[in-house]
Design a protein around this motif. Structure first.
Motif, PDB file in Angstrom:
ATOM      1  N   ALA A  84      12.866 -31.510 -18.640  1.00  0.00           N
ATOM      2  CA  ALA A  84      13.411 -32.373 -19.686  1.00  0.00           C
ATOM      3  C   ALA A  84      14.920 -32.536 -19.593  1.00  0.00           C
ATOM      4  CB  ALA A  84      13.038 -31.832 -21.062  1.00  0.00           C
ATOM      5  N   ASN A  85      15.584 -31.677 -18.820  1.00  0.00           N
ATOM      6  CA  ASN A  85      17.029 -31.769 -18.602  1.00  0.00           C
ATOM      7  C   ASN A  85      17.358 -31.067 -17.293  1.00  0.00           C
ATOM      8  OD1 ASN A  85      19.805 -31.771 -18.567  1.00  0.00           O
ATOM      9  ND2 ASN A  85      20.074 -30.778 -20.557  1.00  0.00           N
ATOM     10  N   PRO A  86      17.354 -31.776 -16.167  1.00  0.00           N
ATOM     11  CA  PRO A  86      17.563 -31.157 -14.852  1.00  0.00           C
ATOM     12  C   PRO A  86      18.891 -30.433 -14.702  1.00  0.00           C
ATOM     13  CG  PRO A  86      16.663 -33.373 -14.630  1.00  0.00           C
ATOM     14  CD  PRO A  86      17.042 -33.215 -16.070  1.00  0.00           C
ATOM     15  N   ALA A  87      19.828 -30.681 -15.616  1.00  0.00           N
ATOM     16  CA  ALA A  87      21.098 -29.970 -15.540  1.00  0.00           C
ATOM     17  C   ALA A  87      20.950 -28.494 -15.901  1.00  0.00           C
ATOM     18  CB  ALA A  87      22.123 -30.634 -16.466  1.00  0.00           C
ATOM     19  N   ILE A  88      19.852 -28.144 -16.562  1.00  0.00           N
ATOM     20  CA  ILE A  88      19.583 -26.743 -16.878  1.00  0.00           C
ATOM     21  C   ILE A  88      18.738 -26.174 -15.748  1.00  0.00           C
ATOM     22  CG2 ILE A  88      18.510 -25.141 -18.506  1.00  0.00           C
ATOM     23  CD1 ILE A  88      19.029 -27.144 -20.716  1.00  0.00           C
ATOM     24  N   THR A  89      19.315 -25.271 -14.984  1.00  0.00           N
ATOM     25  CA  THR A  89      18.618 -24.681 -13.841  1.00  0.00           C
ATOM     26  C   THR A  89      18.249 -23.231 -14.139  1.00  0.00           C
ATOM     27  OG1 THR A  89      20.704 -24.004 -12.821  1.00  0.00           O
ATOM     28  CG2 THR A  89      19.838 -26.184 -12.232  1.00  0.00           C
ATOM     29  N   TYR A  90      17.297 -22.716 -13.372  1.00  0.00           N
ATOM     30  CA  TYR A  90      16.805 -21.371 -13.638  1.00  0.00           C
ATOM     31  C   TYR A  90      16.136 -20.816 -12.395  1.00  0.00           C
ATOM     32  CZ  TYR A  90      12.385 -23.943 -14.293  1.00  0.00           C
ATOM     33  OH  TYR A  90      11.292 -24.752 -14.125  1.00  0.00           O
ATOM     34  N   GLY A  91      15.873 -19.518 -12.460  1.00  0.00           N
ATOM     35  CA  GLY A  91      15.150 -18.854 -11.379  1.00  0.00           C
ATOM     36  C   GLY A  91      16.044 -18.021 -10.493  1.00  0.00           C
ATOM     37  N   GLY A  92      15.414 -17.042  -9.844  1.00  0.00           N
ATOM     38  CA  GLY A  92      16.110 -16.127  -8.958  1.00  0.00           C
ATOM     39  C   GLY A  92      15.149 -15.038  -8.524  1.00  0.00           C
ATOM     40  N   THR A  93      15.672 -13.844  -8.371  1.00  0.00           N
ATOM     41  CA  THR A  93      14.845 -12.733  -7.892  1.00  0.00           C
ATOM     42  C   THR A  93      14.873 -11.525  -8.812  1.00  0.00           C
ATOM     43  OG1 THR A  93      16.708 -11.893  -6.572  1.00  0.00           O
ATOM     44  CG2 THR A  93      15.198 -13.433  -5.485  1.00  0.00           C
ATOM     45  N   ASP A  94      15.597 -11.610  -9.934  1.00  0.00           N
ATOM     46  CA  ASP A  94      15.756 -10.460 -10.827  1.00  0.00           C
ATOM     47  C   ASP A  94      14.639 -10.450 -11.875  1.00  0.00           C
ATOM     48  OD1 ASP A  94      16.536  -8.370 -12.398  1.00  0.00           O
ATOM     49  OD2 ASP A  94      18.534  -9.158 -12.874  1.00  0.00           O
ATOM     50  N   ASP A 136      14.994 -20.652  -1.638  1.00  0.00           N
ATOM     51  CA  ASP A 136      16.069 -19.663  -1.491  1.00  0.00           C
ATOM     52  C   ASP A 136      17.429 -20.273  -1.783  1.00  0.00           C
ATOM     53  OD1 ASP A 136      14.235 -17.753  -0.797  1.00  0.00           O
ATOM     54  OD2 ASP A 136      14.491 -18.032   1.366  1.00  0.00           O
ATOM     55  N   THR A 137      17.554 -21.576  -1.595  1.00  0.00           N
ATOM     56  CA  THR A 137      18.857 -22.222  -1.788  1.00  0.00           C
ATOM     57  C   THR A 137      18.904 -23.128  -3.014  1.00  0.00           C
ATOM     58  OG1 THR A 137      18.174 -24.000  -0.290  1.00  0.00           O
ATOM     59  CG2 THR A 137      19.389 -22.144   0.674  1.00  0.00           C
TER      60      THR A 137
END
Length: 571
Positions: free
Chosen positions: A287-297, A279-280
């Protein structure tokens, strides 16, 4: 021989392009045929265009005309035109003499080079051929202004042919990179890439949160020759990419060379679900942890890909950490994937890390690893898809048509990976590719009307306790099912049956309605031949997304929806 400035024709063509008078031609079969001039009946060019995977082409043909004494002469030529270009200069002309017509036939003598040609495609209905003849040929220099024969008799140009006006300069937001235009490393606001230029990317080119990148039909986006940094395009969460080509003008993302792994590929991140986040804390791209993703939509939109090819992409950063041809990170169902091909990549073709994005008419060909890789709770829907594992120097003992995982440490992590897939054809390379489908680590999935054949080991493998727990030997489960499917022959057998598993995979498969195994699907490459058993017995998943079908696999009889916009399929 008349001495002339040989570069004048090409220079004129380039100047005309700068003023918008010329056009960039899509180099394909739409240019094939005979070309002539109504005012000069009796001579012309028979043309054959063989397109390459990167948008380039080999242009070959024959010129038929007459010498100074009225005798017919025949010359052949062959030259290469680069991607995004419309002209070629210095093409050798081979003149044939002698020979006789009739029976018995007498072959002409060996050809001699009689000069060179410069060929410019001004549009789909205008070609200029400038002939610079040697003195020994006895032929005068001449410029032929030609159009397709079918237009001379009142018809229209071949509908496969398409052209766009070339650009005089790079569009706002890009910078000149030789004849191409370089994209900025950070795209904010709106950036539009019109056709008429090749666009290059060096390092990470990121479409930032709130930004939009729009690409017109016919555009080629190419990884830079400078590989000091990994070259790839990343659409970050909240960013959008609209790459919407057409069947005659697909959009091509490719590397600087026709070599697997010559650039990083396409990465798209969204706000749909992924089961590795909290949730947080968002999920992070391996391959590049600076690119984040995910949510609830679940219905989040990252834009649209229509009639798109991604070629020669994919780079391994470390073991189990790679850029794929197309990497989809928590991408939502508001995103469009329609007529998209990945070809000749170094790792996976389409890899979905979570998300709910749907797709139709997807093609994976000649991939180094898995064609379709599902993970981290992917729940999207796919109909009409082809996985054709052909030539690739990166093919190894773990290259599968589909590899689907949930979680190795927690097979029952939610949301569970559970794609819904209908009308899928998987064709392997018997000596190199492993399984048609490898379902493991607690993955679910609802598969209908699949055709799979010609893999090295077993066609179908189920693995791990959480996967088997979703069904029994006599009944398939709600979250993991396979129906109306045809399994052909694989070198290791149809099923990976292991007595130590909860039940035999073959029993589970047999419990699915309309399933068959062990026969010949009768495919010509990947297309069903007349009388093929896969032309009947099919159905589509019971969901409004899926279109009704009565056949198994991706193709109905006499249908080839890959024609015209794909490459390297062999059909």
């Amino acid at each position: 021989m008349t001495i002339r400035f040989r570069k004048s024709l090409l220079a004129t063509a380039l100047l005309a392009a700068a003023g918008g008078a010329s056009a960039a031609i899509t180099l394909n079969d739409g240019l094939d045929g005979t070309w002539a001039n109504a005012a000069e009946s009796g001579r012309g060019v028979a043309l054959d265009v063989i397109p390459g995977a990167d948008g380039s082409a080999i242009v070959s043909g024959g010129i038929f005309s007459y010498d100074a004494d009225g005798n017919p002469v025949w010359m052949t030529f062959a030259g290469s035109i680069g991607a995004g270009e419309s002209a070629v200069d210095g093409v050798a002309l081979n003149l044939f003499e002698g020979g006789s017509f009739g029976a018995p036939f007498t072959a002409p003598g060996a050809p001699v080079q009689a000069g060179t040609a410069a060929i410019v495609f001004d549009s789909c209905t205008a070609m200029t051929v400038d002939l610079d003849m040697t003195e020994a040929s006895g032929l005068d220099d001449v410029t032929l202004e030609l159009e397709p024969t079918q237009t001379l008799i009142g018809g229209s140009a071949n509908p496969l042919c398409s052209s766009v006006a070339e650009l005089a300069q790079c569009p706002d937001g890009t910078t000149a990179d030789g004849d191409a235009c370089a994209l900025p490393n950070s795209i904010t606001g709106a950036l539009h890439l019109p056709a008429g230029k090749v666009y290059t990317l060096q390092g990470e080119v990121a479409v930032e949160d709130g930004a939009t990148l729009t690409i017109d039909p016919g555009v080629t986006v190419r990884g830079s020759d400078d590989t000091s940094a990994l070259n790839y395009l990343a659409v970050k969460r909240g960013g959008r990419l609209y790459a919407e080509g057409t069947a005659t003008q697909p959009i091509v993302f490719t590397g600087p060379d026709d070599v697997i792994g010559s650039w990083g590929g396409l990465v798209i991140a969204g706000n749909s679900t992924c089961n590795d986040g909290t949730d947080t804390d968002a999920c992070e791209f391996e391959a590049n942890p600076a690119i984040t993703y995910g949510g609830t939509d679940l219905n989040d939109s990252s834009g649209a890909l229509r009639y798109v090819r991604v070629q020669y992409a994919g780079i391994a950063i470390s073991e189990d950490s790679e850029f794929n041809s197309i990497t989809l990170l928590g991408v939502g169902a508001g995103t469009v994937l329609d007529h998209v091909q990945v070809d000749s990549g170094k790792d996976d073709g389409f890899e979905m890390f979570g998300g709910s994005v749907n797709g139709r008419y997807l093609v994976c060909s000649n991939m180094g690893d898995d064609c379709f890789d599902f993970d981290q709770g992917y729940t999207g829907k796919i109909q009409f898809a082809l996985g054709l594992q052909g030539e690739n120097t990166d093919l190894g003992d773990d290259s599968n048509g589909i590899e689907s995982d949930n979680d190795g440490d927690n097979n029952d992590k939610l949301p569970r990976t559970q794609p819904q897939i209908s009308n899928l054809t998987l064709v392997g390379k018997p000596e190199l590719t492993r399984h048609a489908m490898r379902l493991r680590r607690g993955t679910g999935g609802n598969y209908t009307s699949v055709v799979m054949t010609s893999y090295t080991e077993e066609c179908l493998e189920l693995g791990d306790t959480g996967t088997f727990a979703q069904g029994t030997a006599s009944e398939q489960g709600e979250t993991l099912s396979m129906t109306h499917t045809f399994i052909g022959t694989c070198t290791g057998g149809e099923f990976k049956d292991d007595a130590s598993d909860a039940y035999l995979v073959s029993d589970w498969f047999a419990a699915g309605e309309g399933n068959e195994s062990g026969g010949d699907p009768m495919l010509d490459g990947f297309l069903p031949m007349p009388g093929s058993p896969v032309l009947e017995g099919g159905a589509a998943n019971a969901d409004a997304f899926f279109r009704p079908t009565s056949y198994r696999g991706a193709f109905a009889e006499g249908e080839n929806w890959t024609a015209g916009w794909t490459v390297n399929l062999g059909n």
